[in-house]
Design a protein around this motif. Structure first.
Motif, PDB file in Angstrom:
ATOM      1  N   MET A  10      -5.256 -13.242   6.300  1.00 45.32           N
ATOM      2  CA  MET A  10      -4.539 -12.438   5.534  1.00 45.32           C
ATOM      3  C   MET A  10      -5.123 -11.408   4.379  1.00 45.32           C
ATOM      4  O   MET A  10      -4.444 -10.265   4.359  1.00 45.32           O
ATOM      5  N   ILE A  11      -5.943 -11.955   3.883  1.00 48.13           N
ATOM      6  CA  ILE A  11      -6.594 -11.213   2.656  1.00 48.13           C
ATOM      7  C   ILE A  11      -7.308 -10.020   3.021  1.00 48.13           C
ATOM      8  O   ILE A  11      -7.234  -8.978   2.647  1.00 48.13           O
ATOM      9  N   PRO A  12      -8.131 -10.010   4.197  1.00 47.72           N
ATOM     10  CA  PRO A  12      -8.623  -8.703   4.751  1.00 47.72           C
ATOM     11  C   PRO A  12      -7.874  -7.702   5.379  1.00 47.72           C
ATOM     12  O   PRO A  12      -7.906  -6.563   5.121  1.00 47.72           O
ATOM     13  N   TRP A  13      -6.751  -8.210   5.705  1.00 45.95           N
ATOM     14  CA  TRP A  13      -5.562  -7.727   6.332  1.00 45.95           C
ATOM     15  C   TRP A  13      -4.754  -6.760   5.327  1.00 45.95           C
ATOM     16  O   TRP A  13      -4.542  -5.559   5.478  1.00 45.95           O
ATOM     17  N   LEU A  14      -4.639  -7.537   4.182  1.00 50.82           N
ATOM     18  CA  LEU A  14      -4.089  -6.800   3.125  1.00 50.82           C
ATOM     19  C   LEU A  14      -4.810  -5.692   2.286  1.00 50.82           C
ATOM     20  O   LEU A  14      -4.454  -4.791   2.155  1.00 50.82           O
ATOM     21  N   ASN A  15      -6.058  -5.941   2.317  1.00 53.45           N
ATOM     22  CA  ASN A  15      -7.110  -5.064   1.761  1.00 53.45           C
ATOM     23  C   ASN A  15      -7.122  -3.808   2.565  1.00 53.45           C
ATOM     24  O   ASN A  15      -7.405  -2.764   2.072  1.00 53.45           O
ATOM     25  N   SER A  16      -6.956  -3.956   3.811  1.00 52.34           N
ATOM     26  CA  SER A  16      -7.225  -2.810   4.519  1.00 52.34           C
ATOM     27  C   SER A  16      -5.825  -2.062   4.974  1.00 52.34           C
ATOM     28  O   SER A  16      -5.685  -0.830   5.270  1.00 52.34           O
ATOM     29  N   ASN A  17      -4.799  -2.781   4.912  1.00 55.58           N
ATOM     30  CA  ASN A  17      -3.512  -2.265   5.256  1.00 55.58           C
ATOM     31  C   ASN A  17      -2.521  -1.729   3.983  1.00 55.58           C
ATOM     32  O   ASN A  17      -1.964  -0.897   4.035  1.00 55.58           O
ATOM     33  N   PHE A  18      -2.567  -2.510   2.940  1.00 56.85           N
ATOM     34  CA  PHE A  18      -1.691  -2.518   1.959  1.00 56.85           C
ATOM     35  C   PHE A  18      -2.008  -1.276   1.114  1.00 56.85           C
ATOM     36  O   PHE A  18      -0.932  -0.779   0.298  1.00 56.85           O
ATOM     37  N   LYS A  19      -3.206  -1.006   0.847  1.00 61.12           N
ATOM     38  CA  LYS A  19      -3.730   0.134  -0.156  1.00 61.12           C
ATOM     39  C   LYS A  19      -3.042   1.538   0.450  1.00 61.12           C
ATOM     40  O   LYS A  19      -2.901   2.471  -0.532  1.00 61.12           O
ATOM     41  N   ASN A  20      -2.681   1.790   1.497  1.00 63.22           N
ATOM     42  CA  ASN A  20      -2.113   2.846   1.859  1.00 63.22           C
ATOM     43  C   ASN A  20      -0.610   3.056   2.057  1.00 63.22           C
ATOM     44  O   ASN A  20       0.205   3.884   2.304  1.00 63.22           O
ATOM     45  N   PHE A  21      -0.050   1.818   1.488  1.00 60.10           N
ATOM     46  CA  PHE A  21       1.452   1.505   1.500  1.00 60.10           C
ATOM     47  C   PHE A  21       2.004   1.710   0.135  1.00 60.10           C
ATOM     48  O   PHE A  21       1.693   0.852  -0.721  1.00 60.10           O
ATOM     49  N   LYS A  22       2.385   2.746  -0.116  1.00 57.65           N
ATOM     50  CA  LYS A  22       3.158   3.244  -1.280  1.00 57.65           C
ATOM     51  C   LYS A  22       4.542   3.048  -1.569  1.00 57.65           C
ATOM     52  O   LYS A  22       5.317   3.115  -0.417  1.00 57.65           O
TER      53      LYS A  22
END
Length: 383
Positions: free
Chosen positions: A1-13
């Motif tokens: 989950m952590i790698p996925w959040l790091n790569s996907n959440f950053k562009n979610f505003k």
């Protein structure tokens, strides 16, 4: 989950819809303060709002990924009536505001801005910050929460998500946290940018409640592998310290937590002092309350009891003085000069008050002075 959040959440505003929905977790007064010209209440309301915005973002993103299995309810989605604190109460609870807290013997010891369960059924947590001031002692708190959840849910690793409304990448504490592969560091839009999205909706703010969200779960329903008796853990640690101190052991290395359960104790309450022990503290160390020195002869005019404690992990000395004027304890901390000064009150509405109120005098002069000598700034500087 952590790698996925790091790569996907950053562009979610945050969108306007998410920002508006977040206001459902605030009361009418808090919503009005969001656009107040008075900076301090506005910033407080902003912090509450941004925390709710992050929760709403996770509500949305959790539906798009199997990496997040469950998201713990909070705020307006939490159970309506928070459990009232009482002695002997241990585990995860909801406050009356829908906040997720861990209580040990009725005392709130940790609050979790987010709690999640990932696809491997591992419990994770998140913290939300809106100011650099929030980062003070942050590392110690995160380490404690990781130990706590690791113990409660029998996990060797506990994932952690830090979400901020400002750029925190250059802060040393954040750089250290970012090196841990179990952590995700996420920077979203600033509060000012988010406000610009919803300014046209003032003064009437609209929101919609989620219906039958498939991944929402009560934090209290996540099964624990190791339920904890916090008072027992505390008393066993305290008794070990009594034994070690009387044997002449000194310093954090010799007295630090030595077991998993000792490492969960945040404060040691050694007990209430007998009058002659209070006299020794007044005469040898001194008490200053709101700029006035409290002499032994007048102590019982203002106070009915004194309790000796140390904060962990640093073993900083504390005295709690029971006020005769109000139903509260005055928290006294030690200065560099060695005397104790008033820091803040401990009100009766908190669970910790019930614990210290239940303590009766048990410490004589000798053991009280030994504890003070062991941890006192005044005595440590002589060595």
């Amino acid at each position: 989950m952590i790698p996925w959040l790091n790569s996907n959440f950053k562009n979610f505003k945050p969108t306007a819809a998410i920002a508006l929905n977040a206001t459902r977790h605030m009361n009418t007064v808090e919503r009005k303060k969001l656009f107040s010209p008075d900076i301090e209440p506005m910033r407080t309301a902003e912090g509450r709002w941004f925390e709710a915005i992050v929760y709403e973002m996770f509500l949305e993103i959790s539906q798009k990924s199997g990496q997040i299995k469950y998201l713990a309810r909070k705020g307006a989605d939490a159970p309506h009536a928070g459990a009232q604190a009482h002695l002997g109460q241990n585990g995860i609870f909801y406050s009356k505001y829908g906040d997720i807290t861990f209580r040990g013997n009725g005392q709130d010891l940790a609050e979790f801005d987010l709690m999640l369960v990932d696809s491997a059924n591992q419990v994770a947590f998140g913290e939300v910050v809106t100011s650099p001031a929030d980062l003070k002692e942050f590392e110690v708190e995160i380490a404690f929460k990781k130990r706590l959840l690791g113990y409660l849910y029998a996990q060797e690793h506990v994932s952690f998500v830090l979400v901020s409304s400002f750029d925190i990448s250059n802060y040393s504490v954040v750089k250290r946290l970012a090196k841990d592969p179990d952590n995700a560091i996420i920077h979203t839009s600033s509060c000012e940018q988010i406000k610009s999205l919803v300014k046209h909706y003032r003064p009437r703010i609209l929101y919609t409640k989620p219906t039958n969200h498939p991944k929402l779960i009560r934090a209290t329903d996540i099964p624990q592998s190791h339920p904890i008796d916090y008072r027992k853990c505390h008393d066993e640690f305290r008794n070990r310290l009594f034994s070690d101190i009387t044997k002449g052991k000194r310093g954090q290395n010799e007295l630090a937590p030595s077991t998993d359960t000792e490492a969960l104790v945040k404060k040691i309450l050694y007990g209430a002092l007998y009058p002659h022990a209070i006299k020794a503290v007044c005469e040898q160390y001194g008490l200053m309350v709101r700029g006035k020195r409290v002499e032994w002869a007048e102590f019982f005019q203002y106070f009915s009891k004194a309790i000796l404690a140390t904060d962990l992990p640093g073993f900083e000395l504390i005295l709690y003085l029971r006020s005769r004027e109000k139903t509260e304890y005055l928290k006294m901390v030690q200065t560099k000069e060695g005397h104790f000064r008033f820091e803040r009150p401990t009100p009766s509405r908190v669970g910790f008050f019930l614990w210290i109120e239940s303590l009766q005098p048990s410490l004589g002069t000798k053991i009280s002075l030994e504890i003070l000598k062991t941890f006192s700034i005044k005595d440590l500087t002589k060595k």
